[in-house]
Design a protein around this motif. Sequence first.
Motif, PDB file in Angstrom:
ATOM      1  N   TYR A 295       0.819  -1.204   0.000  1.00  0.00           N
ATOM      2  CA  TYR A 295       0.000   0.000   0.000  1.00  0.00           C
ATOM      3  C   TYR A 295       0.861   1.265   0.000  1.00  0.00           C
ATOM      4  CZ  TYR A 295      -4.236  -2.642   1.287  1.00  0.00           C
ATOM      5  OH  TYR A 295      -5.311  -3.496   1.312  1.00  0.00           O
ATOM      6  N   ASP A 296       2.135   1.136   0.366  1.00  0.00           N
ATOM      7  CA  ASP A 296       3.008   2.324   0.384  1.00  0.00           C
ATOM      8  C   ASP A 296       3.396   2.780  -1.017  1.00  0.00           C
ATOM      9  OD1 ASP A 296       4.994   0.567  -0.481  1.00  0.00           O
ATOM     10  OD2 ASP A 296       6.171   0.660   1.367  1.00  0.00           O
ATOM     11  N   GLU A 297       2.878   2.078  -2.052  1.00  0.00           N
ATOM     12  CA  GLU A 297       3.051   2.460  -3.456  1.00  0.00           C
ATOM     13  C   GLU A 297       4.482   2.258  -3.959  1.00  0.00           C
ATOM     14  OE1 GLU A 297       1.428   6.380  -3.999  1.00  0.00           O
ATOM     15  OE2 GLU A 297      -0.580   5.768  -3.353  1.00  0.00           O
ATOM     16  N   HIS A 298       5.156   1.247  -3.413  1.00  0.00           N
ATOM     17  CA  HIS A 298       6.514   0.930  -3.851  1.00  0.00           C
ATOM     18  C   HIS A 298       6.620  -0.549  -4.196  1.00  0.00           C
ATOM     19  CE1 HIS A 298       8.772   4.692  -2.919  1.00  0.00           C
ATOM     20  NE2 HIS A 298       7.688   4.902  -2.186  1.00  0.00           N
ATOM     21  N   ILE A 299       7.392  -0.841  -5.247  1.00  0.00           N
ATOM     22  CA  ILE A 299       7.722  -2.205  -5.648  1.00  0.00           C
ATOM     23  C   ILE A 299       9.192  -2.432  -5.316  1.00  0.00           C
ATOM     24  CG2 ILE A 299       7.920  -3.825  -7.580  1.00  0.00           C
ATOM     25  CD1 ILE A 299       5.714  -2.135  -8.980  1.00  0.00           C
ATOM     26  N   LEU A 300       9.460  -3.435  -4.495  1.00  0.00           N
ATOM     27  CA  LEU A 300      10.828  -3.737  -4.089  1.00  0.00           C
ATOM     28  C   LEU A 300      11.270  -5.053  -4.706  1.00  0.00           C
ATOM     29  CD1 LEU A 300      10.714  -2.879  -0.258  1.00  0.00           C
ATOM     30  CD2 LEU A 300      11.132  -1.343  -2.198  1.00  0.00           C
ATOM     31  N   LEU A 301      12.497  -5.106  -5.197  1.00  0.00           N
ATOM     32  CA  LEU A 301      13.138  -6.356  -5.609  1.00  0.00           C
ATOM     33  C   LEU A 301      14.173  -6.733  -4.566  1.00  0.00           C
ATOM     34  CD1 LEU A 301      13.825  -6.235  -9.458  1.00  0.00           C
ATOM     35  CD2 LEU A 301      11.838  -7.109  -8.234  1.00  0.00           C
ATOM     36  N   TRP A 302      14.210  -8.023  -4.256  1.00  0.00           N
ATOM     37  CA  TRP A 302      15.098  -8.526  -3.207  1.00  0.00           C
ATOM     38  C   TRP A 302      15.967  -9.654  -3.736  1.00  0.00           C
ATOM     39  CZ3 TRP A 302      14.472  -6.407   1.767  1.00  0.00           C
ATOM     40  CH2 TRP A 302      13.290  -5.692   1.996  1.00  0.00           C
ATOM     41  N   ASP A 303      17.164  -9.762  -3.187  1.00  0.00           N
ATOM     42  CA  ASP A 303      17.967 -10.978  -3.261  1.00  0.00           C
ATOM     43  C   ASP A 303      17.674 -11.734  -1.971  1.00  0.00           C
ATOM     44  OD1 ASP A 303      19.966 -12.936  -2.988  1.00  0.00           O
ATOM     45  OD2 ASP A 303      21.381 -11.771  -4.189  1.00  0.00           O
ATOM     46  N   THR A 304      17.047 -12.901  -2.083  1.00  0.00           N
ATOM     47  CA  THR A 304      16.573 -13.612  -0.893  1.00  0.00           C
ATOM     48  C   THR A 304      17.706 -14.065   0.023  1.00  0.00           C
ATOM     49  OG1 THR A 304      16.504 -15.695  -2.145  1.00  0.00           O
ATOM     50  CG2 THR A 304      14.475 -14.386  -2.045  1.00  0.00           C
ATOM     51  N   ARG A 305      18.944 -13.965  -0.456  1.00  0.00           N
ATOM     52  CA  ARG A 305      20.078 -14.304   0.411  1.00  0.00           C
ATOM     53  C   ARG A 305      20.434 -13.151   1.342  1.00  0.00           C
ATOM     54  NH1 ARG A 305      23.593 -15.968  -4.732  1.00  0.00           N
ATOM     55  NH2 ARG A 305      22.623 -13.977  -5.323  1.00  0.00           N
ATOM     56  N   ASN A 306      19.856 -11.983   1.082  1.00  0.00           N
ATOM     57  CA  ASN A 306      20.109 -10.817   1.924  1.00  0.00           C
ATOM     58  C   ASN A 306      18.840  -9.977   1.983  1.00  0.00           C
ATOM     59  OD1 ASN A 306      21.031  -8.601   3.320  1.00  0.00           O
ATOM     60  ND2 ASN A 306      22.228  -7.777   1.616  1.00  0.00           N
ATOM     61  N   MET A 307      18.007 -10.246   2.987  1.00  0.00           N
ATOM     62  CA  MET A 307      16.725  -9.564   3.094  1.00  0.00           C
ATOM     63  C   MET A 307      16.798  -8.328   3.990  1.00  0.00           C
ATOM     64  SD  MET A 307      14.666 -11.139   1.080  1.00  0.00           S
ATOM     65  CE  MET A 307      13.099 -10.435   1.569  1.00  0.00           C
ATOM     66  N   ARG A 308      17.986  -7.859   4.261  1.00  0.00           N
ATOM     67  CA  ARG A 308      18.124  -6.636   5.058  1.00  0.00           C
ATOM     68  C   ARG A 308      17.905  -5.381   4.228  1.00  0.00           C
ATOM     69  NH1 ARG A 308      22.212  -9.953   6.949  1.00  0.00           N
ATOM     70  NH2 ARG A 308      23.730  -9.020   5.507  1.00  0.00           N
ATOM     71  N   GLN A 309      18.246  -5.455   2.921  1.00  0.00           N
ATOM     72  CA  GLN A 309      18.148  -4.293   2.058  1.00  0.00           C
ATOM     73  C   GLN A 309      17.726  -4.741   0.661  1.00  0.00           C
ATOM     74  OE1 GLN A 309      18.545  -1.189   3.031  1.00  0.00           O
ATOM     75  NE2 GLN A 309      18.347  -0.172   1.050  1.00  0.00           N
ATOM     76  N   PRO A 310      16.708  -4.111   0.058  1.00  0.00           N
ATOM     77  CA  PRO A 310      16.272  -4.531  -1.275  1.00  0.00           C
ATOM     78  C   PRO A 310      17.280  -4.141  -2.347  1.00  0.00           C
ATOM     79  CG  PRO A 310      15.046  -2.592  -0.582  1.00  0.00           C
ATOM     80  CD  PRO A 310      15.870  -3.026   0.600  1.00  0.00           C
ATOM     81  N   LEU A 311      17.240  -4.871  -3.463  1.00  0.00           N
ATOM     82  CA  LEU A 311      18.078  -4.535  -4.608  1.00  0.00           C
ATOM     83  C   LEU A 311      17.624  -3.234  -5.252  1.00  0.00           C
ATOM     84  CD1 LEU A 311      18.245  -8.026  -6.370  1.00  0.00           C
ATOM     85  CD2 LEU A 311      20.097  -6.916  -5.092  1.00  0.00           C
ATOM     86  N   SER A 312      16.315  -3.021  -5.318  1.00  0.00           N
ATOM     87  CA  SER A 312      15.786  -1.821  -5.975  1.00  0.00           C
ATOM     88  C   SER A 312      14.474  -1.425  -5.339  1.00  0.00           C
ATOM     89  CB  SER A 312      15.587  -2.055  -7.478  1.00  0.00           C
ATOM     90  OG  SER A 312      14.533  -2.979  -7.706  1.00  0.00           O
ATOM     91  N   ASP A 313      14.111  -0.157  -5.528  1.00  0.00           N
ATOM     92  CA  ASP A 313      12.884   0.411  -4.990  1.00  0.00           C
ATOM     93  C   ASP A 313      12.273   1.283  -6.089  1.00  0.00           C
ATOM     94  OD1 ASP A 313      10.905   1.910  -3.776  1.00  0.00           O
ATOM     95  OD2 ASP A 313      12.037   2.283  -1.940  1.00  0.00           O
ATOM     96  N   THR A 314      11.139   0.839  -6.650  1.00  0.00           N
ATOM     97  CA  THR A 314      10.509   1.546  -7.765  1.00  0.00           C
ATOM     98  C   THR A 314       9.174   2.115  -7.331  1.00  0.00           C
ATOM     99  OG1 THR A 314      11.530  -0.026  -9.319  1.00  0.00           O
ATOM    100  CG2 THR A 314       9.714   1.345 -10.147  1.00  0.00           C
TER     101      THR A 314
END
Length: 494
Positions: A295-314
Amino acid sequence: MASSARFRRPGPVAMAASGGPTADCHPAEGFATGARVRLLQTVDTEYTADSVEWCPLEGYRHLLACGTYQLRKLADTPDRENKSGADLDGEPPVRLGRLYLYSFSEESPASPLVEVQRRDTSAVLDMKWCHSPVAGHAVLALADASGSIQLLHLVDSEKTACALWPFSSLVLGEQSLALSLDWSTGKTGRASGQPLKIISSDSKGQLHLLTVNEAGPGLQAVDSWQAHHFEAWIAAFNYWQTETVYSGGDDGLLKGWDARRPHDAPLFTSTRHSMGVCSIQSNPHRENILATGSYDEHILLWDTRNMRQPLSDTPAQGGVWRLKWHPSHPHLLLAACMHRGFKVLHCQKAMEEKQDTCLVSVSHTLHSSLTYGADWSWLSLQPSPKAQPLVPSASFLHSDTGARPADLLHSLKVQGTSVATAPDRVGDEDGEGQASQAQHVADDVRKVGSQLHVAGGKPCDYDATLEGMNLDISLLATCLFYDHALHLWKWEVS
């Protein structure tokens, strides 16, 4: 159950002079020249449509299922009294639903989707086809407002058209709604003997792990556990390691779980999304890639080996209710963005070069409604030898600060308006520095070697440079919640 006050309603419906909904037509930042989308057909679903799924199985890929959700107050029904004669005005509304099955045919360009079946049911909140046959049949699973998971198998005979018939169901819990489900078969090529599993979530914040016994009796409960404090909007498998499941809730948390030990602490808990997490999908082509929306209007891509920080934020400019990876192109992601319509994202640079946002290759918005459902077709289509020139894709970028989507559990009454059925067209606008991005999209599509198609919305300036180019083509479908409409689109990249 979360209070309806926590969800902001959309504004009034904007209507064109013709009486149909209006569409914004503005260039989007980072648009890829050469990618565009066209509306082929609009189907009136009568009830509000919120879920749409193309069948992935060979031989049945022309079939499209659409689920609907309709709130009806008991005061609207003919019989407003119970058996004792007491008035029922104080009772909660009834959640009605209907499942449609459509068949697509290229031989009927004016109306390529034809309804072949409809089934009345409890309101449909989510549905998914199994990616492999179950006991020799294509199977569709439904999550409904009665708190049940239903399985329907496709029956095909020479005498009758394809039809879906129920063969198993399981109630997840009392006085709860089944909100989402996912099959463990999302990655093609299920190993022989691998069990068929379903993960589902409900309105009380629980997750439910189920198995499907192909020899009977069908659905069997394995385990249930409390995952979130409010609604668990979404649950999904890691398609590469199906012992791992993910969940997103209205508490704003994204969590990972070991389904073998679900009552232990979660594998991780992420607070990276600032509002309710309502869409999750594992990439079936690239291991360790996960997409989430909120609902925050963001699409995040993740590397599941590191879920502390997303790869991208669109930024999506709208709540992201559903995310769907393309069935054959590993970098293309379709997003249903509620009051901002739908978008197609190209994620190669984000996945491989750690670019902090994905390229929005196509975006389309209709003001009058909320896009809840979206899905790619698995069909391969050839460009028409006499294809008409297409108009560039359009998008609406002006953000409604703080705007929130309507809650499915407390939805408004359907607006008494219809959607124009004439195929409008949309493409993208030219811009400096975008040619290389467009080439990135085209190169990625051609690497896979399949052919695809799409386009739709208010006309913009025509991009003559696209005429005569080789096109890769896909179909996609979206559904509009307030306009009770199913839309069929053609997506193209040159």
